[in-house]
Each structure stands twice: as structure tokens, then as C-alpha cells.
Scaffold this motif. Structure first.
Motif, PDB file in Angstrom:
ATOM      1  N   VAL A  77       0.847  -1.199   0.000  1.00 48.60           N
ATOM      2  CA  VAL A  77       0.000   0.000   0.000  1.00 48.60           C
ATOM      3  C   VAL A  77       0.881   1.247   0.000  1.00 48.60           C
ATOM      4  CG1 VAL A  77      -1.930  -1.129   1.169  1.00 48.60           C
ATOM      5  CG2 VAL A  77      -0.181   0.035   2.534  1.00 48.60           C
ATOM      6  N   VAL A  78       0.313   2.326  -0.497  1.00 46.90           N
ATOM      7  CA  VAL A  78       1.023   3.612  -0.507  1.00 46.90           C
ATOM      8  C   VAL A  78       0.110   4.688   0.055  1.00 46.90           C
ATOM      9  CG1 VAL A  78       2.485   3.004  -2.460  1.00 46.90           C
ATOM     10  CG2 VAL A  78       0.280   4.122  -2.884  1.00 46.90           C
ATOM     11  N   ASN A  79       0.728   5.770   0.470  1.00 47.49           N
ATOM     12  CA  ASN A  79      -0.023   6.947   0.895  1.00 47.49           C
ATOM     13  C   ASN A  79      -0.962   7.374  -0.237  1.00 47.49           C
ATOM     14  OD1 ASN A  79      -0.143  10.146   0.799  1.00 47.49           O
ATOM     15  ND2 ASN A  79       0.105   9.553   2.947  1.00 47.49           N
ATOM     16  N   ARG A  80      -2.167   7.725   0.101  1.00 47.79           N
ATOM     17  CA  ARG A  80      -3.170   7.987  -0.945  1.00 47.79           C
ATOM     18  C   ARG A  80      -2.822   9.176  -1.831  1.00 47.79           C
ATOM     19  NH1 ARG A  80      -8.352  10.239   2.564  1.00 47.79           N
ATOM     20  NH2 ARG A  80      -7.364  12.119   3.396  1.00 47.79           N
ATOM     21  N   ASP A  81      -1.948  10.093  -1.358  1.00 48.63           N
ATOM     22  CA  ASP A  81      -1.574  11.255  -2.162  1.00 48.63           C
ATOM     23  C   ASP A  81      -0.323  11.021  -2.996  1.00 48.63           C
ATOM     24  OD1 ASP A  81      -3.702  12.787  -1.136  1.00 48.63           O
ATOM     25  OD2 ASP A  81      -2.527  13.307   0.644  1.00 48.63           O
ATOM     26  N   LEU A 109       0.851   2.186  10.395  1.00 48.32           N
ATOM     27  CA  LEU A 109      -0.314   2.763   9.716  1.00 48.32           C
ATOM     28  C   LEU A 109      -0.389   4.265   9.947  1.00 48.32           C
ATOM     29  CD1 LEU A 109      -2.945   2.554   8.113  1.00 48.32           C
ATOM     30  CD2 LEU A 109      -4.119   1.957  10.245  1.00 48.32           C
ATOM     31  N   LEU A 110      -0.171   4.688  11.183  1.00 52.23           N
ATOM     32  CA  LEU A 110      -0.176   6.123  11.465  1.00 52.23           C
ATOM     33  C   LEU A 110       0.904   6.834  10.660  1.00 52.23           C
ATOM     34  CD1 LEU A 110      -0.699   6.148  15.350  1.00 52.23           C
ATOM     35  CD2 LEU A 110      -2.356   6.782  13.581  1.00 52.23           C
ATOM     36  N   ALA A 111       2.039   6.184  10.489  1.00 56.19           N
ATOM     37  CA  ALA A 111       3.139   6.794   9.741  1.00 56.19           C
ATOM     38  C   ALA A 111       2.791   6.980   8.273  1.00 56.19           C
ATOM     39  CB  ALA A 111       4.405   5.945   9.885  1.00 56.19           C
ATOM     40  N   ILE A 112       2.149   5.972   7.675  1.00 53.57           N
ATOM     41  CA  ILE A 112       1.817   6.103   6.257  1.00 53.57           C
ATOM     42  C   ILE A 112       0.657   7.073   6.052  1.00 53.57           C
ATOM     43  CG2 ILE A 112       0.165   4.179   6.023  1.00 53.57           C
ATOM     44  CD1 ILE A 112       1.660   3.456   3.418  1.00 53.57           C
ATOM     45  N   LEU A 113      -0.276   7.133   7.002  1.00 53.65           N
ATOM     46  CA  LEU A 113      -1.365   8.101   6.896  1.00 53.65           C
ATOM     47  C   LEU A 113      -0.829   9.526   7.021  1.00 53.65           C
ATOM     48  CD1 LEU A 113      -4.191   6.408   9.026  1.00 53.65           C
ATOM     49  CD2 LEU A 113      -3.921   6.419   6.544  1.00 53.65           C
ATOM     50  N   GLY A 114       0.190   9.703   7.854  1.00 58.26           N
ATOM     51  CA  GLY A 114       0.781  11.024   8.040  1.00 58.26           C
ATOM     52  C   GLY A 114       1.859  11.364   7.026  1.00 58.26           C
ATOM     53  N   ASN A 115       2.108  10.465   6.081  1.00 53.05           N
ATOM     54  CA  ASN A 115       3.103  10.651   5.026  1.00 53.05           C
ATOM     55  C   ASN A 115       4.533  10.714   5.571  1.00 53.05           C
ATOM     56  OD1 ASN A 115       3.554  10.703   2.227  1.00 53.05           O
ATOM     57  ND2 ASN A 115       3.823  12.927   2.234  1.00 53.05           N
ATOM     58  N   ASP A 116       4.757  10.177   6.780  1.00 55.71           N
ATOM     59  CA  ASP A 116       6.125  10.017   7.277  1.00 55.71           C
ATOM     60  C   ASP A 116       6.822   8.917   6.475  1.00 55.71           C
ATOM     61  OD1 ASP A 116       5.822  11.946   9.302  1.00 55.71           O
ATOM     62  OD2 ASP A 116       4.860  10.466  10.595  1.00 55.71           O
ATOM     63  N   VAL A 117       6.058   7.923   6.054  1.00 51.23           N
ATOM     64  CA  VAL A 117       6.529   6.930   5.097  1.00 51.23           C
ATOM     65  C   VAL A 117       5.537   6.916   3.947  1.00 51.23           C
ATOM     66  CG1 VAL A 117       7.662   5.505   6.867  1.00 51.23           C
ATOM     67  CG2 VAL A 117       5.301   5.002   6.201  1.00 51.23           C
ATOM     68  N   GLN A 118       5.991   6.466   2.796  1.00 49.33           N
ATOM     69  CA  GLN A 118       5.129   6.527   1.619  1.00 49.33           C
ATOM     70  C   GLN A 118       4.596   5.160   1.196  1.00 49.33           C
ATOM     71  OE1 GLN A 118       8.192   8.457   1.744  1.00 49.33           O
ATOM     72  NE2 GLN A 118       6.684   9.898   2.579  1.00 49.33           N
ATOM     73  N   ALA A 119       5.178   4.070   1.702  1.00 47.73           N
ATOM     74  CA  ALA A 119       4.755   2.743   1.268  1.00 47.73           C
ATOM     75  C   ALA A 119       5.036   1.726   2.363  1.00 47.73           C
ATOM     76  CB  ALA A 119       5.489   2.341  -0.013  1.00 47.73           C
ATOM     77  N   ALA A 137      -8.334   0.316   6.200  1.00 47.99           N
ATOM     78  CA  ALA A 137      -7.784   1.559   5.636  1.00 47.99           C
ATOM     79  C   ALA A 137      -7.859   1.573   4.117  1.00 47.99           C
ATOM     80  CB  ALA A 137      -6.334   1.741   6.095  1.00 47.99           C
ATOM     81  N   ILE A 138      -7.762   0.394   3.502  1.00 51.77           N
ATOM     82  CA  ILE A 138      -7.916   0.315   2.040  1.00 51.77           C
ATOM     83  C   ILE A 138      -9.357   0.606   1.651  1.00 51.77           C
ATOM     84  CG2 ILE A 138      -7.815  -1.220   0.030  1.00 51.77           C
ATOM     85  CD1 ILE A 138      -5.557  -2.729   1.483  1.00 51.77           C
ATOM     86  N   ARG A 139     -10.277  -0.017   2.368  1.00 52.81           N
ATOM     87  CA  ARG A 139     -11.695   0.119   2.014  1.00 52.81           C
ATOM     88  C   ARG A 139     -12.214   1.528   2.186  1.00 52.81           C
ATOM     89  NH1 ARG A 139     -13.893  -5.683   4.489  1.00 52.81           N
ATOM     90  NH2 ARG A 139     -13.627  -6.861   2.540  1.00 52.81           N
ATOM     91  N   ASP A 140     -11.695   2.253   3.173  1.00 60.90           N
ATOM     92  CA  ASP A 140     -12.204   3.623   3.341  1.00 60.90           C
ATOM     93  C   ASP A 140     -11.330   4.672   2.649  1.00 60.90           C
ATOM     94  OD1 ASP A 140     -10.031   4.096   5.042  1.00 60.90           O
ATOM     95  OD2 ASP A 140     -11.198   3.863   6.870  1.00 60.90           O
ATOM     96  N   GLY A 141     -10.381   4.207   1.809  1.00 70.36           N
ATOM     97  CA  GLY A 141      -9.627   5.116   0.967  1.00 70.36           C
ATOM     98  C   GLY A 141      -8.487   5.852   1.638  1.00 70.36           C
ATOM     99  N   ARG A 142      -8.094   5.444   2.837  1.00 68.21           N
ATOM    100  CA  ARG A 142      -6.995   6.140   3.509  1.00 68.21           C
ATOM    101  C   ARG A 142      -5.632   5.766   2.929  1.00 68.21           C
ATOM    102  NH1 ARG A 142      -7.579   4.737   9.539  1.00 68.21           N
ATOM    103  NH2 ARG A 142      -8.670   2.909   8.710  1.00 68.21           N
ATOM    104  N   VAL A 143      -5.533   4.577   2.325  1.00 60.00           N
ATOM    105  CA  VAL A 143      -4.321   4.170   1.609  1.00 60.00           C
ATOM    106  C   VAL A 143      -4.756   3.531   0.293  1.00 60.00           C
ATOM    107  CG1 VAL A 143      -2.928   3.809   3.698  1.00 60.00           C
ATOM    108  CG2 VAL A 143      -4.248   1.904   2.746  1.00 60.00           C
ATOM    109  N   ARG A 144      -3.797   3.403  -0.637  1.00 60.75           N
ATOM    110  CA  ARG A 144      -4.086   2.796  -1.934  1.00 60.75           C
ATOM    111  C   ARG A 144      -3.337   1.472  -2.044  1.00 60.75           C
ATOM    112  NH1 ARG A 144      -1.708   6.298  -5.092  1.00 60.75           N
ATOM    113  NH2 ARG A 144      -3.448   7.731  -4.877  1.00 60.75           N
TER     114      ARG A 144
END
Length: 322
Positions: A129-133, A191-201, A212-219
Motif C-alpha cells: 500500500v502507498v499513501n493515498r496522495d 499505519l499512522l506513519a503512512i497516513l501522516g506521510n512520514d513513510v510513503q509505502a 484503511a484500504i476500504r475507506d480510501g486512507r491508503v491505496r
């Protein structure tokens, strides 16, 4: 001579009867099932589901005994040291049985010498998974982005030498990418790190990351199983996108070495029957897990091949732990 032979045969049969009776009586007492992780999590849930049903089939209680610590090594060592009487068995998984023997110098057990793998009763796909942005819509896009931004993208894992870490090392070997590894203590922190873009994947187990995938928080970009998973039918496998990588974090029954073969066979038969039952299949689907059919020989071969694979990548990349 004939009478001596008959007397000798009679004596041999008489001597064998107590042993045969003991084997038939197993289990005469409650079975201790060592779970090498803390209570309350997914391992607990899996153990309770299976053991409640297997105990009903055996006619004897199976008591879950939680021995957490050292990434599962403490609990697995408890099984390895136990008497081989079928009254202490336990749960093992990918890390303690295939990765850690290549990572740590002072292991409290030897998998091949001290344990018998019985069967794998559940498995969890890993999902990339990656950060949604992040402007990467697929694996190729992530690799291209990592090449365009060397050492500028971070990826998370739940620890050095975990499967989540080592798969990115496989990417590094194949594609020459440079992404920075950031280990976390658990799936919640990563998970908190990827949501906050501290990590990207990151690669994460399906049960942990599915909400988190189902509600669109990560891709989600790919899964690590040989086939697509029903929970994410539109997400390709790594093999589909050109990577010969197959990984699942599995949950298995293990017993001490020298446990009698009839007991091992009985455990295999009962846990396999429960794995294939409709209510267990529904339970696994609800948790984001799958069952990968396996014979004892197939499971032992899987452990051997995965151990060899992790040994190679750990040695090649010079991965060490303090």
C-alpha cells in the motif's frame, strides 16, 4: 522350537499392549497449546477458533498458553523443549520458523532438529500500500517514482528482518531502487506513519490494512499471494506485474521433535478438517485470512524453501540485528 516361538510371540504382544493402549488413549489429559504472542490479537482469535473445535473432536480440552516475547522465539522455544507426548503443542509462523534462524546468532531452538511442522491452518496475504496522495497508481509507478527520487521515499515495516522489510530488499535487488527503511513496533504505528506521510509505502498483512484500504486512507497496489484475494479482486498479484515473489504470513501447528507419528497424523487430520469446514472458511474470510491447502510434506518443503530464500536475501544485503 514351535512352542518357544509361540511363547516369544505372546510375550512380545503382551509387552506391546500397554504402549498401544497408551497411544489409543491420547489425549488422556488436557493439551497445552503455546501461543508465542500476547493474548487479545489476531493470533489469539485464530487459536481460540481452531482449538475450540479441535478439542471437541479430540474429546479433550485444549488450553491456550500465551508465551509472548522476542518476536515469537520464546514461545516456539517452549514447544521445542516440551516432552514429545502430544500434550504440549503450539503455533508457529513465518518469522520464528524461517526468518529468525538466519537473522539471530543465539537461537534457543533449531527448527529442523527440535520441531515437527504439522500443518498451516491459516495465512495472511501481504498487501503493498502507498499513501493515498502519492502519485503512484501501480507497482511500476512506485518503482519509477523511487528511481526518480533516490533515497527520498521511505517505507515502513514492523521490524528489521521481517517479511515486510525483506520484500522491499528484493525490490532493491531487482530494480536498484533506494528507499529508506523505517521500522516500527507494530502495525498500528506503521499505519499512522503512512497516513501522516512520514513513510510513503509498506507491505502489511491484509487483516490489519483492509479497513484503511476500504475507506480510501491508503491505496493498494499489489498482493503477495499466488492468486488475487477475494477481499481485493481488482488488486493484482506481484507475479502479475512481473515479480517472482510469493509471500504469506502463515499460522501453523508445531510439535516437539520425536512426537509419536500417530499423534502427529491425528493432529494433522483434525486441524485440516477444521480448516476446510464452512464455518472456518467464513471465519477466515471475515478476518481477511485465507487457507492454503497443504500436506505435511508440502508444509515442511515450504519451510525449507522459505528459509533458504530469506537466508540468501539477508546475507546478500548484509542485514543484521543487535
Amino acid at each position: 522350537m514351535r512352542s518357544f516361538t509361540r511363547r516369544g510371540l505372546a510375550a512380545m504382544l503382551a509387552a506391546a499392549l500397554p504402549a498401544a493402549a497408551g497411544a489409543q488413549a491420547w489425549p488422556a489429559r488436557p493439551i497445552r497449546f503455546v501461543v508465542p504472542w500476547p493474548p487479545g490479537g489476531l493470533n489469539d482469535l485464530i487459536a481460540r477458533h481452531f482449538n475450540d473445535r479441535v478439542s471437541a473432536r479430540l474429546g479433550q480440552v485444549i488450553v491456550n498458553d500465551f508465551k509472548a516475547g522476542a518476536g515469537g522465539r520464546i514461545g516456539v522455544a517452549e514447544v521445542a523443549r516440551a516432552a514429545p507426548d502430544g500434550l504440549t503443542i503450539g503455533m508457529g509462523n513465518l518469522g520464528p520458523l524461517t526468518i529468525f534462524p538466519n537473522l539471530y546468532k543465539d537461537m534457543p531452538y533449531d527448527v529442523r532438529r527440535d520441531l515437527i511442522p504439522v500443518m498451516m491452518f491459516a495465512a495472511s496475504p501481504l498487501v503493498l500500500v502507498v499513501n493515498r496522495d502519492l502519485p503512484a497508481q501501480d507497482v511500476a509507478g512506485l518503482i519509477a517514482l523511487a528511481k526518480a527520487r533516490p533515497a527520498q521515499l521511505n517505507y515502513a515495516s514492523i521490524g528489521i528482518g521481517t517479511a515486510q522489510h525483506l520484500i522491499f530488499e528484493m525490490f532493491r535487488v531487482k530494480d536498484g531502487i533506494r528507499m529508506e527503511h523505517v521500522p516500527y513496533r507494530g502495525a498500528g504505528d506503521s499505519l499512522l506513519a503512512i497516513l501522516g506521510n512520514d513513510v510513503q509505502a509498506e507491505f502489511e498483512t491484509l487483516p490489519s490494512i483492509l479497513p484503511a484500504i476500504r475507506d480510501g486512507r491508503v491505496r493498494a497496489l499489489a498482493v503477495t499471494t499466488p492468486e488475487r484475494v477475494p477481499h481485493l479482486p481488482k488488486v493484482p498479484t506481484l507475479k502479475e506485474v512481473g515479480y517472482d515473489i510469493e509471500v504469506a504470513t502463515w499460522y501453523a501447528v508445531i510439535v516437539p521433535a520425536r512426537t509419536p507419528e500417530p499423534i502427529v497424523e491425528r493432529l494433522y487430520a483434525e486441524y485440516t478438517a477444521i480448516s476446510r469446514s464452512p464455518d472456518t472458511q467464513a471465519f477466515l474470510a471475515e478476518q481477511g485470512l485465507i487457507y492454503l491447502p497443504n500436506t505435511r510434506a508440502e508444509f515442511a518443503a515450504r519451510i525449507a524453501s522459505e528459509t533458504t530464500r530469506w537466508a540468501a536475501i539477508i546475507a546478500d544485503r548484509g542485514i543484521k540485528v543487535d
